[in-house]
Design a protein around this motif. Structure first.
Motif, PDB file in Angstrom:
ATOM      1  N   SER A 122       0.843  -1.200   0.000  1.00 27.80           N
ATOM      2  CA  SER A 122       0.000   0.000   0.000  1.00 27.80           C
ATOM      3  C   SER A 122       0.877   1.248   0.000  1.00 27.80           C
ATOM      4  O   SER A 122       0.948   1.993   0.979  1.00 27.80           O
ATOM      5  N   THR A 123       1.585   1.454  -1.119  1.00 25.50           N
ATOM      6  CA  THR A 123       2.465   2.614  -1.252  1.00 25.50           C
ATOM      7  C   THR A 123       2.209   3.290  -2.589  1.00 25.50           C
ATOM      8  O   THR A 123       1.784   2.636  -3.556  1.00 25.50           O
TER       9      THR A 123
ATOM     10  N   ALA B  68       1.552   1.554  -6.397  1.00 21.90           N
ATOM     11  CA  ALA B  68       0.394   1.925  -7.214  1.00 21.90           C
ATOM     12  C   ALA B  68       0.847   2.437  -8.579  1.00 21.90           C
ATOM     13  O   ALA B  68       0.262   2.089  -9.618  1.00 21.90           O
TER      14      ALA B  68
ATOM     15  N   LEU C 111      -8.023  -3.483  -7.613  1.00 20.89           N
ATOM     16  CA  LEU C 111      -7.776  -2.228  -6.900  1.00 20.89           C
ATOM     17  C   LEU C 111      -9.054  -1.656  -6.307  1.00 20.89           C
ATOM     18  O   LEU C 111      -9.041  -1.120  -5.196  1.00 20.89           O
TER      19      LEU C 111
ATOM     20  N   LYS D   7     -10.161  -4.004  -3.371  1.00 25.00           N
ATOM     21  CA  LYS D   7      -9.165  -4.267  -2.319  1.00 25.00           C
ATOM     22  C   LYS D   7      -9.669  -3.715  -0.983  1.00 25.00           C
ATOM     23  O   LYS D   7      -9.952  -2.520  -0.865  1.00 25.00           O
TER      24      LYS D   7
ATOM     25  N   ASP E  95      -8.313  -3.066   1.868  1.00 28.04           N
ATOM     26  CA  ASP E  95      -7.527  -2.027   2.525  1.00 28.04           C
ATOM     27  C   ASP E  95      -6.993  -1.005   1.534  1.00 28.04           C
ATOM     28  O   ASP E  95      -6.043  -0.280   1.819  1.00 28.04           O
ATOM     29  N   GLY E  96      -7.611  -0.937   0.353  1.00 26.43           N
ATOM     30  CA  GLY E  96      -7.153   0.005  -0.663  1.00 26.43           C
ATOM     31  C   GLY E  96      -7.451   1.444  -0.256  1.00 26.43           C
ATOM     32  O   GLY E  96      -8.516   1.750   0.276  1.00 26.43           O
ATOM     33  N   SER E  97      -6.529   2.331  -0.522  1.00 26.16           N
ATOM     34  CA  SER E  97      -6.705   3.738  -0.163  1.00 26.16           C
ATOM     35  C   SER E  97      -7.661   4.413  -1.140  1.00 26.16           C
ATOM     36  O   SER E  97      -7.895   3.936  -2.258  1.00 26.16           O
TER      37      SER E  97
ATOM     38  N   LEU F  33      -5.893   5.111  -4.360  1.00 24.71           N
ATOM     39  CA  LEU F  33      -5.751   3.942  -5.229  1.00 24.71           C
ATOM     40  C   LEU F  33      -7.036   3.703  -6.021  1.00 24.71           C
ATOM     41  O   LEU F  33      -7.002   3.489  -7.238  1.00 24.71           O
TER      42      LEU F  33
END
Length: 201
Positions: free
Chosen positions: A145-146, A150, A173, A176, A178-180, A183
């Motif tokens: 998760s950076t 991405a 994506l 996901k 825990d995707g931000s 993202l």
């Protein structure tokens, strides 16, 4: 047995020289006893020596076997991982072998940081939309998760021309857990810019 001009010859210096020249090539290109050879190369020549050997391989299949065996045998340092991925990108012509190599190395090493970026950069050598998408589908759910990860993911996705394949490549994506937000927003933006099919969009 040693033959010259179709006639069997007594074993001697010429036979020894022939074997010394030919057998490394035969072993290298056929991947015979690859597990033992990789272990021997690491023990006697180190990781750099093994990478030198991989750089001499012409067979995509054999390079895949040696590369995956390297990842199976050792935790690979950053510089060596970068070189290994460069060899895969530059020397493997088969999309199947390259994609299979990258997915197996990913699962064995679980790369992060620069290593994850290098793995997906090697994937840009894939000419097949199917293989590029399959690689992304494989790494997407577990990608770091950076922002760098991405960017690497979107970079490879951007090489895909098929609307169907890019949709499936972006799906990990937006699903996901825990995707931000960034993202997901990036995936949506890429979909809007790259997908021409109304159905896929």
């Amino acid at each position: 047995q040693f033959f010259a001009g179709g006639d069997e010859q007594p074993w001697g210096p010429d036979a020894d020289r022939f074997v010394a020249e030919v057998m490394p090539y035969v072993l290298r290109e056929t991947a015979i006893s690859a597990e033992q050879r990789v272990a021997w190369l690491i023990e006697n020549r180190g990781h750099e020596g093994l990478l030198d050997e991989i750089g001499l391989i012409n067979s995509d299949f054999a390079q895949r076997v040696y590369t995956v065996q390297f990842a199976t045998t050792a935790t690979i340092a950053d510089a060596d991982f970068q070189r290994l991925m460069g060899l895969a990108a530059d020397r493997m012509g088969s999309d199947f072998d390259l994609r299979t190599t990258l997915t197996e190395v990913h699962d064995l090493e679980m790369p992060t940081g620069d290593q994850f970026v290098a793995l997906l950069a090697a994937g840009k050598s894939l000419g097949s939309d199917f293989d590029a998408r399959t690689l992304l589908e494989h790494v997407g759910p577990r990608m770091p998760s950076t922002p760098e990860a991405a960017a690497a993911y979107f970079g490879l996705a951007g090489t895909i021309g098929s609307d169907f394949d890019i949709r499936l490549a972006l799906q990990p994506l937006v699903t996901k857990a825990d995707g931000s937000d960034d993202l997901v927003a990036g995936a949506i933006a890429m979909a809007g810019n790259e997908i021409g099919s109304d159905f896929d969009l």
